[in-house]
Design a protein around this motif. Structure first.
Motif, PDB file in Angstrom:
ATOM      1  N   SER A  58     -13.071   1.959  -1.006  1.00  0.00           N
ATOM      2  CA  SER A  58     -12.754   2.323  -2.590  1.00  0.00           C
ATOM      3  C   SER A  58     -14.024   2.297  -3.174  1.00  0.00           C
ATOM      4  CB  SER A  58     -11.823   1.613  -3.468  1.00  0.00           C
ATOM      5  OG  SER A  58     -12.464   0.272  -3.739  1.00  0.00           O
ATOM      6  N   LEU A  59     -14.539   3.201  -4.015  1.00  0.00           N
ATOM      7  CA  LEU A  59     -15.608   3.469  -4.639  1.00  0.00           C
ATOM      8  C   LEU A  59     -15.594   2.892  -6.163  1.00  0.00           C
ATOM      9  CD1 LEU A  59     -16.444   7.211  -4.112  1.00  0.00           C
ATOM     10  CD2 LEU A  59     -17.827   5.446  -3.252  1.00  0.00           C
ATOM     11  N   PRO A  60     -16.447   1.785  -6.398  1.00  0.00           N
ATOM     12  CA  PRO A  60     -16.283   1.135  -7.569  1.00  0.00           C
ATOM     13  C   PRO A  60     -16.865   1.781  -8.612  1.00  0.00           C
ATOM     14  CG  PRO A  60     -17.887   0.032  -6.200  1.00  0.00           C
ATOM     15  CD  PRO A  60     -17.251   1.124  -5.375  1.00  0.00           C
ATOM     16  N   GLN A  61     -16.349   1.502  -9.720  1.00  0.00           N
ATOM     17  CA  GLN A  61     -17.191   1.956 -11.119  1.00  0.00           C
ATOM     18  C   GLN A  61     -18.016   0.894 -11.645  1.00  0.00           C
ATOM     19  OE1 GLN A  61     -14.072   3.979 -14.189  1.00  0.00           O
ATOM     20  NE2 GLN A  61     -12.946   2.319 -12.941  1.00  0.00           N
ATOM     21  N   ARG A  62     -18.985   1.229 -12.615  1.00  0.00           N
ATOM     22  CA  ARG A  62     -19.978   0.329 -12.919  1.00  0.00           C
ATOM     23  C   ARG A  62     -19.383  -1.074 -13.357  1.00  0.00           C
ATOM     24  NH1 ARG A  62     -24.348   3.992 -16.262  1.00  0.00           N
ATOM     25  NH2 ARG A  62     -25.169   5.196 -14.797  1.00  0.00           N
ATOM     26  N   ASN A  63     -18.141  -1.115 -13.864  1.00  0.00           N
ATOM     27  CA  ASN A  63     -17.683  -2.375 -14.427  1.00  0.00           C
ATOM     28  C   ASN A  63     -17.094  -2.952 -13.234  1.00  0.00           C
ATOM     29  OD1 ASN A  63     -15.403  -0.931 -13.943  1.00  0.00           O
ATOM     30  ND2 ASN A  63     -14.557  -1.230 -15.970  1.00  0.00           N
ATOM     31  N   LEU A  64     -17.307  -2.723 -11.871  1.00  0.00           N
ATOM     32  CA  LEU A  64     -16.660  -3.081 -10.617  1.00  0.00           C
ATOM     33  C   LEU A  64     -15.087  -2.753 -10.377  1.00  0.00           C
ATOM     34  CD1 LEU A  64     -19.041  -6.282 -10.102  1.00  0.00           C
ATOM     35  CD2 LEU A  64     -19.412  -4.084  -9.509  1.00  0.00           C
ATOM     36  N   ASP A  65     -14.522  -2.125 -11.563  1.00  0.00           N
ATOM     37  CA  ASP A  65     -13.178  -1.764 -11.239  1.00  0.00           C
ATOM     38  C   ASP A  65     -13.091  -0.581 -10.343  1.00  0.00           C
ATOM     39  OD1 ASP A  65     -12.180  -3.634 -12.867  1.00  0.00           O
ATOM     40  OD2 ASP A  65     -12.103  -2.376 -14.638  1.00  0.00           O
ATOM     41  N   THR A  66     -11.742  -0.446  -9.585  1.00  0.00           N
ATOM     42  CA  THR A  66     -11.986   0.614  -8.726  1.00  0.00           C
ATOM     43  C   THR A  66     -10.860   1.594  -9.164  1.00  0.00           C
ATOM     44  OG1 THR A  66      -9.929  -0.502  -7.621  1.00  0.00           O
ATOM     45  CG2 THR A  66     -12.288  -0.669  -6.512  1.00  0.00           C
ATOM     46  N   LEU A  67     -10.825   2.828  -9.063  1.00  0.00           N
ATOM     47  CA  LEU A  67      -9.964   3.883  -9.400  1.00  0.00           C
ATOM     48  C   LEU A  67      -8.720   3.931  -8.461  1.00  0.00           C
ATOM     49  CD1 LEU A  67     -12.611   6.751 -10.827  1.00  0.00           C
ATOM     50  CD2 LEU A  67     -11.116   5.319 -11.929  1.00  0.00           C
ATOM     51  N   TYR A  68      -9.237   4.303  -7.087  1.00  0.00           N
ATOM     52  CA  TYR A  68      -8.090   4.258  -6.066  1.00  0.00           C
ATOM     53  C   TYR A  68      -8.688   4.194  -4.629  1.00  0.00           C
ATOM     54  CZ  TYR A  68      -3.264   4.929  -4.361  1.00  0.00           C
ATOM     55  OH  TYR A  68      -2.224   4.760  -3.646  1.00  0.00           O
ATOM     56  N   SER A  69      -8.075   3.945  -3.771  1.00  0.00           N
ATOM     57  CA  SER A  69      -8.710   3.657  -2.593  1.00  0.00           C
ATOM     58  C   SER A  69      -8.209   4.644  -1.445  1.00  0.00           C
ATOM     59  CB  SER A  69      -8.177   2.134  -1.924  1.00  0.00           C
ATOM     60  OG  SER A  69      -8.745   1.395  -2.801  1.00  0.00           O
ATOM     61  N   PHE A  70      -9.141   4.612  -0.398  1.00  0.00           N
ATOM     62  CA  PHE A  70      -8.818   5.595   0.874  1.00  0.00           C
ATOM     63  C   PHE A  70      -8.339   4.575   1.879  1.00  0.00           C
ATOM     64  CE2 PHE A  70      -9.653   7.136   4.883  1.00  0.00           C
ATOM     65  CZ  PHE A  70      -9.760   8.618   4.858  1.00  0.00           C
ATOM     66  N   GLY A 181      -6.206   0.310  -8.182  1.00  0.00           N
ATOM     67  CA  GLY A 181      -6.950   0.228  -9.297  1.00  0.00           C
ATOM     68  C   GLY A 181      -6.374  -0.192 -10.465  1.00  0.00           C
ATOM     69  N   LEU A 182      -5.347  -0.800 -10.434  1.00  0.00           N
ATOM     70  CA  LEU A 182      -4.620  -1.120 -11.477  1.00  0.00           C
ATOM     71  C   LEU A 182      -4.386  -2.718 -11.538  1.00  0.00           C
ATOM     72  CD1 LEU A 182      -1.416   1.126 -11.188  1.00  0.00           C
ATOM     73  CD2 LEU A 182      -3.295   1.260 -13.064  1.00  0.00           C
ATOM     74  N   PRO A 185      -0.416  -7.200 -13.659  1.00  0.00           N
ATOM     75  CA  PRO A 185       0.519  -6.975 -14.494  1.00  0.00           C
ATOM     76  C   PRO A 185       1.203  -5.585 -14.544  1.00  0.00           C
ATOM     77  CG  PRO A 185      -1.193  -8.280 -15.667  1.00  0.00           C
ATOM     78  CD  PRO A 185      -1.542  -7.647 -14.370  1.00  0.00           C
ATOM     79  N   ARG A 186       0.164  -4.507 -14.633  1.00  0.00           N
ATOM     80  CA  ARG A 186       0.746  -3.253 -14.689  1.00  0.00           C
ATOM     81  C   ARG A 186       1.508  -2.828 -13.146  1.00  0.00           C
ATOM     82  NH1 ARG A 186      -3.792   0.976 -16.304  1.00  0.00           N
ATOM     83  NH2 ARG A 186      -1.779   2.162 -16.904  1.00  0.00           N
ATOM     84  N   VAL A 187       0.997  -3.273 -12.129  1.00  0.00           N
ATOM     85  CA  VAL A 187       1.870  -3.222 -10.877  1.00  0.00           C
ATOM     86  C   VAL A 187       3.127  -3.895 -11.098  1.00  0.00           C
ATOM     87  CG1 VAL A 187       1.513  -3.639  -8.551  1.00  0.00           C
ATOM     88  CG2 VAL A 187      -0.250  -2.747  -9.548  1.00  0.00           C
TER      89      VAL A 187
END
Length: 231
Positions: A58-70, A181-182, A185-187
């Motif tokens: 996955s490509l992390p965002q600046r805050n190191l969170d991920t959007l989704y993974s390959f 990338g969730l 709790p949301r998952v």
């Protein structure tokens, strides 16, 4: 480590013109840890063949969170564009199942391809095979949490059992959280809802799919224009 020469699955994807060359090379299967592709950040530059298991990039965002993974599946190749003059971003790697892989660093792959130019065409075919799933990633990342978790579950189903019932997925809620990338709790909210609908059962580090047909039906509202994991 075992030689890849004994792996018919590895060799069957290689063009006949290149088969002898790859058999003569002393390529070895290894693990994520031994090639320093452990869970964490890695400046990827090379070619991977996954002999066993599954892992995600996955490509992390600046805050190191991920959007989704390959997700890289067993018997899959990754890194077809590694010899092109493109940026090599830092990727977040998450091992889903214990893996055995073949890893060829860029410098070694360059020497092989320069000696056998047909390998460049083969690498482009690998990239073309992966592009639909790559293009699907940002679309899923922009979807709601239900679609993101459903897409993840569909992708994690064993390829040869997607028409079956009572399929067991070896993945914890944390693994699904990492892939989607969730937050956990949301998952958990989505999984509980699916459990109430009797579509899944959540166990310790496992999820039992009770009806793939009903689960897949919920993905009808998703935009799967590039890659549909149900097919």
């Amino acid at each position: 480590m075992t030689s890849t020469r004994s792996s018919n699955t590895l060799l069957q994807d290689i063009p006949p013109q290149l088969l002898n060359y790859f058999e003569e090379e002393d390529f070895k299967t290894t693990t994520l840890e031994k090639v320093k592709l452990t869970t964490g950040f890695f400046n990827f530059s090379g070619l991977i063949y996954l002999k066993k298991g599954r892992f995600s990039f996955s490509l992390p965002q600046r805050n190191l969170d991920t959007l989704y993974s390959f997700i890289v599946e067993q018997n899959g190749w990754f890194g077809g564009l590694t010899l092109m003059q493109l940026p090599h971003p830092f990727l977040l790697i998450n091992e889903i199942e214990p893996v055995e892989l073949l890893y060829i660093p860029k410098d070694r792959l360059t020497k092989i391809a320069d000696a056998h130019p047909l390998i460049y065409k083969w690498l482009l075919n690998i990239a073309a095979h992966n592009i639909p799933q790559w293009l699907q990633v940002p679309i899923i990342a922009l979807s709601n949490k239900n679609i993101r978790v459903l897409y993840c579950l569909a992708t994690l189903l064993p390829l040869n059992k997607r028409d079956s019932s009572l399929i067991e997925i070896d993945a914890s809620q944390q693994k699904i959280s990492d892939i989607c990338g969730l937050s956990r709790p949301r998952v958990n909210q989505v999984l509980k809802k699916l459990e109430q609908q009797e579509l899944i059962k959540v166990q310790h580090k496992k999820i039992i799919i009770q009806s793939t047909t009903a689960l897949f039906k919920l993905l009808d509202e998703a935009n799967l224009c590039f890659y549909d994991p149900r097919e």
